[in-house]
Design an enzyme around this catalytic site. Structure first.
Site, PDB file in Angstrom:
ATOM      1  N   HIS A 120      -3.632   7.164   1.374  1.00 37.50           N
ATOM      2  CA  HIS A 120      -3.871   5.871   0.718  1.00 37.50           C
ATOM      3  C   HIS A 120      -5.281   5.429   1.098  1.00 37.50           C
ATOM      4  CE1 HIS A 120      -4.046   1.722  -0.160  1.00 37.50           C
ATOM      5  NE2 HIS A 120      -3.910   1.340   1.095  1.00 37.50           N
ATOM      6  N   ASN A 144     -10.026  -0.437  -2.050  1.00 37.32           N
ATOM      7  CA  ASN A 144      -8.594  -0.235  -1.797  1.00 37.32           C
ATOM      8  C   ASN A 144      -7.826  -0.825  -2.982  1.00 37.32           C
ATOM      9  OD1 ASN A 144      -5.921  -0.563  -0.982  1.00 37.32           O
ATOM     10  ND2 ASN A 144      -6.434  -1.119   1.118  1.00 37.32           N
ATOM     11  N   CYS A 200       0.811  -1.230   0.000  1.00 38.06           N
ATOM     12  CA  CYS A 200       0.000   0.000   0.000  1.00 38.06           C
ATOM     13  C   CYS A 200       0.839   1.272   0.000  1.00 38.06           C
ATOM     14  CB  CYS A 200      -0.940   0.000   1.195  1.00 38.06           C
ATOM     15  SG  CYS A 200      -2.123  -1.351   1.085  1.00 38.06           S
TER      16      CYS A 200
HETATM   17  N1  COA Z   1     -19.251  -9.192   5.679  1.00 38.48           N
HETATM   18  C1  COA Z   1     -19.928  -9.509   6.788  1.00 38.48           C
HETATM   19  N2  COA Z   1     -19.337  -9.848   7.945  1.00 38.48           N
HETATM   20  C2  COA Z   1     -18.005  -9.872   7.957  1.00 38.48           C
HETATM   21  C3  COA Z   1     -17.220  -9.539   6.839  1.00 38.48           C
HETATM   22  C4  COA Z   1     -17.904  -9.206   5.664  1.00 38.48           C
HETATM   23  N3  COA Z   1     -17.264  -8.875   4.523  1.00 38.48           N
HETATM   24  N4  COA Z   1     -15.921  -9.651   7.155  1.00 38.48           N
HETATM   25  C5  COA Z   1     -15.857 -10.020   8.440  1.00 38.48           C
HETATM   26  N5  COA Z   1     -17.124 -10.157   8.928  1.00 38.48           N
HETATM   27  C6  COA Z   1     -17.531 -10.522  10.290  1.00 38.48           C
HETATM   28  C7  COA Z   1     -16.475 -11.327  11.012  1.00 38.48           C
HETATM   29  O1  COA Z   1     -16.610 -12.690  10.693  1.00 38.48           O
HETATM   30  C8  COA Z   1     -16.829 -11.045  12.458  1.00 38.48           C
HETATM   31  O2  COA Z   1     -17.901 -11.842  12.835  1.00 38.48           O
HETATM   32  P1  COA Z   1     -18.026 -12.446  14.330  1.00 38.48           P
HETATM   33  O3  COA Z   1     -18.096 -11.243  15.226  1.00 38.48           O
HETATM   34  O4  COA Z   1     -19.280 -13.230  14.272  1.00 38.48           O
HETATM   35  O5  COA Z   1     -16.781 -13.253  14.525  1.00 38.48           O
HETATM   36  C9  COA Z   1     -17.304  -9.600  12.432  1.00 38.48           C
HETATM   37  O6  COA Z   1     -17.658  -9.344  11.060  1.00 38.48           O
HETATM   38  C10 COA Z   1     -16.274  -8.594  12.913  1.00 38.48           C
HETATM   39  O7  COA Z   1     -15.027  -8.900  12.286  1.00 38.48           O
HETATM   40  P2  COA Z   1     -13.752  -7.960  12.480  1.00 38.48           P
HETATM   41  O8  COA Z   1     -12.658  -8.471  11.612  1.00 38.48           O
HETATM   42  O9  COA Z   1     -13.477  -7.789  13.943  1.00 38.48           O
HETATM   43  O10 COA Z   1     -14.344  -6.597  11.913  1.00 38.48           O
HETATM   44  P3  COA Z   1     -13.792  -5.136  11.978  1.00 38.48           P
HETATM   45  O11 COA Z   1     -14.796  -4.298  12.632  1.00 38.48           O
HETATM   46  O12 COA Z   1     -12.403  -5.073  12.484  1.00 38.48           O
HETATM   47  O13 COA Z   1     -13.761  -4.744  10.434  1.00 38.48           O
HETATM   48  C11 COA Z   1     -12.146  -4.547   8.696  1.00 38.48           C
HETATM   49  C12 COA Z   1     -12.971  -5.498   9.550  1.00 38.48           C
HETATM   50  C13 COA Z   1     -11.276  -5.410   7.805  1.00 38.48           C
HETATM   51  C14 COA Z   1     -13.096  -3.726   7.839  1.00 38.48           C
HETATM   52  C15 COA Z   1     -11.314  -3.601   9.607  1.00 38.48           C
HETATM   53  O14 COA Z   1     -10.656  -4.344  10.598  1.00 38.48           O
HETATM   54  C16 COA Z   1     -10.325  -2.809   8.842  1.00 38.48           C
HETATM   55  O15 COA Z   1     -10.671  -2.016   7.983  1.00 38.48           O
HETATM   56  N6  COA Z   1      -9.019  -2.971   9.142  1.00 38.48           N
HETATM   57  C17 COA Z   1      -7.986  -2.311   8.401  1.00 38.48           C
HETATM   58  C18 COA Z   1      -7.835  -3.031   7.111  1.00 38.48           C
HETATM   59  C19 COA Z   1      -6.996  -2.286   6.133  1.00 38.48           C
HETATM   60  O16 COA Z   1      -7.013  -1.088   6.079  1.00 38.48           O
HETATM   61  N7  COA Z   1      -6.302  -3.048   5.303  1.00 38.48           N
HETATM   62  C20 COA Z   1      -5.517  -2.525   4.280  1.00 38.48           C
HETATM   63  C21 COA Z   1      -4.276  -1.967   4.854  1.00 38.48           C
HETATM   64  S1  COA Z   1      -3.494  -0.981   3.737  1.00 38.48           S
END
Ligand code: COA
Length: 354
Positions: free
Chosen positions: A281, A311, A114
C-alpha cells in the site's frame, strides 16, 4: 475447490495534477519537506463536481471488465472499498450497480481504509472459492481532495493524500503452474488492533459523542441533537477533517507490514527471495523502503508509484498493481504479494501466483 484469479484489471486517475509546489498556495510547506519525508512529488485531485469516488471507480471498473473479456451484465457481485464514499449512506457499491446498468446483484461496501482493497479482495476470494459467484468486481476508490484541511493546520495529513481508483475482476480458476502448483490467490491474511483507533481517524460526523446518555436524551431539542452530529464548532475546530499522529502510525506500520508479508509467505512454504513483486500500500515511500530493507528485497522486487499519486488509500494497491501489470512487470507464474496497513489499525496481505 477453485482458486480466484485476477482476470481483468483497470485504473483511473483524474487529469488534474497537483505538485508539492502547488500546495504552497494553500499552506506553509515545501517540496523538499514533502519529498524527504514521504517521497511524494505530485498527486491527482478529482474535479470538484464532475468526479466522485463512484465515478472514478466506475471508470476503473469498465477497463477491468473489458480486459476480463466480459460485460457489466456478467458481474454477479460487487465489493467496493473506500473511506470517502459519495454519501454517508448508501455505499458506493449500489451506485456502481446503477451506473453500469448491472443486474440486481449483491453490492457490499468495505470500510477498512488503507487495507480496504486487500480486505475486499479477501471477501471476494471466499465467494469465488465457495462457488457462490463467478465474476466479482472489486473496486478501491478515493476522493480525498474533497475532505482535506488544506491550511497549514492540516498540512501533516493533507500533503500525503491523493485521488484515484483501481478495480479488478475475480474469476474462478483450476489452472496449475507447470510444476503442478496452485495458481491465483494462494491465501489472504487479515488483522486488526483497535487499541489506537483514534490516532488515524476522522471522528465526525459520527455517533461517538460522549455526552450521549439515555437519561439526558429526552431533554435535547432538535438543534442540540443536530449539533452533536455536525456543528459550526466542528468546522471551526477542524473536527471534520482526518486526524493523524504520523510518527505513531509510522512506527506501527514498519512492524506490521513485514509481519503480514512474511505470514503470507510462510503459510505457503515460501520466502522473500521467491517474491517476484511486492506491491505495498502506497502509504509513504519511506515505509516501503524500510519494509524492502527489512525483507532483504531488491529494487526490482518492489513496486512504488506514490511519487506520482500520493497515498490513495483503498485505491493505492489496485492502481499500483494495474500500472505494474501494464508495464510488463507481472508475468504468468510470477509470485505477487499485496500488503496493506492503515487506520484502525488494520493490516492485511494477499499472496498471488499470477
Ligand atoms: N510541511 C512542512 N512541515 C510540516 C508538514 C508539511 N506538510 N507537516 C508537518 N510539518 C512539520 C511539523 O509541524 C513539525 O514541525 P515542528 O518540529 O516545528 O513541530 C515537523 O514538520 C515534524 O513533524 P512530524 O509530524 O514529527 O514529522 P514526521 O517526520 O513524523 O513526518 C509524516 C510526518 C506524516 C510524513 C510521517 O510521520 C509519516 O509518514 N507517518 C506515517 C503516515 C502514514 O503513512 N499515514 C497513512 C497510513 S496508511
Amino acid at each position: 475447490m477453485p482458486s480466484s484469479k485476477i482476470a481483468g484489471i483497470g485504473m483511473y486517475v483524474p487529469e488534474n495534477v497537483i505538485t508539492n509546489n502547488d500546495l504552497k498556495k494553500y499552506m506553509d510547506t515545501s517540496d523538499e519537506w514533502i519529498q524527504e519525508r514521504t517521497g511524494i512529488k505530485e498527486r491527482r485531485y478529482a474535479h470538484r463536481t464532475d468526479e466522485t469516488t463512484t465515478t472514478m471507480g466506475v471508470e476503473a471498473a469498465k477497463i477491468g471488465i473489458e480486459r476480463a473479456g466480459i460485460t457489466p451484465q456478467d458481474i454477479d457481485f460487487i465489493v467496493f472499498a473506500t473511506l470517502s464514499p459519495d454519501y454517508y449512506f448508501p455505499g458506493c457499491g449500489v451506485l456502481v450497480q446503477r451506473a453500469l446498468k448491472m443486474k440486481e446483484i449483491g453490492a457490499l461496501d468495505v470500510r477498512n481504509q488503507c487495507s480496504g482493497f486487500v480486505y475486499a479482495l479477501s471477501v471476494a476470494d471466499q465467494f469465488i472459492k465457495s462457488g457462490m459467484y463467478k465474476n466479482i468486481l472489486v473496486i478501491g476508490s478515493e476522493k480525498h481532495s474533497f475532505g482535506l484541511d488544506l491550511t497549514t493546520r492540516g498540512r501533516n495529513v493533507s500533503v500525503i493524500f491523493g485521488d484515484g481508483a483501481g478495480a479488478v475482476v475475480l474469476q474462478p480458476t483450476n489452472e496449475t503452474t507447470t510444476a503442478g502448483g496452485k495458481r491465483g490467490i494462494l491465501s489472504t491474511h487479515l488483522h486488526s488492533d483497535g487499541e489506537s483507533a483514534e490516532i488515524l481517524a476522522m471522528y465526525n460526523p459520527g455517533t461517538h459523542a460522549n455526552h450521549w446518555s439515555t437519561e439526558k436524551f429526552a431533554d435535547f431539542n432538535d438543534a442540540e441533537m443536530a449539533d452533536m452530529f455536525m456543528s459550526h464548532a466542528m468546522i471551526e475546530n477542524a473536527q471534520l477533517f482526518p486526524n493523524m499522529d504520523g510518527p505513531a502510525v509510522f512506527k506501527k506500520a514498519i512492524v506490521k507490514f513485514p509481519e503480514v508479508i512474511l505470514e503470507s509467505l510462510q503459510v505457503n512454504g515460501l520466502s522473500a527471495a521467491d517474491l517476484n513483486l511486492l506491491i505495498p500500500h502506497q502509504a509513504n515511500l519511506r515505509i516501503a523502503q524500510f519494509v524492502q530493507q527489512k525483507l532483504g528485497l531488491k529494487d526490482e522486487q518492489v513496486y512504488n508509484n506514490i511519487q506520482r499519486y500520493g497515498n490513495t488509500t483503498a485505491a493505492s494497491i489496485p492502481i499500483a498493481l494495474c500500472e505494474a501489470w501494464q508495464e510488463g512487470k507481472i508475468k504468468k507464474n510470477d509470485l505477487v504479494c499485496l500488503a496493506a496497513f492503515g487506520s484502525g489499525f488494520t493490516w492485511a496481505s494477499a499472496l498471488i501466483r499470477w
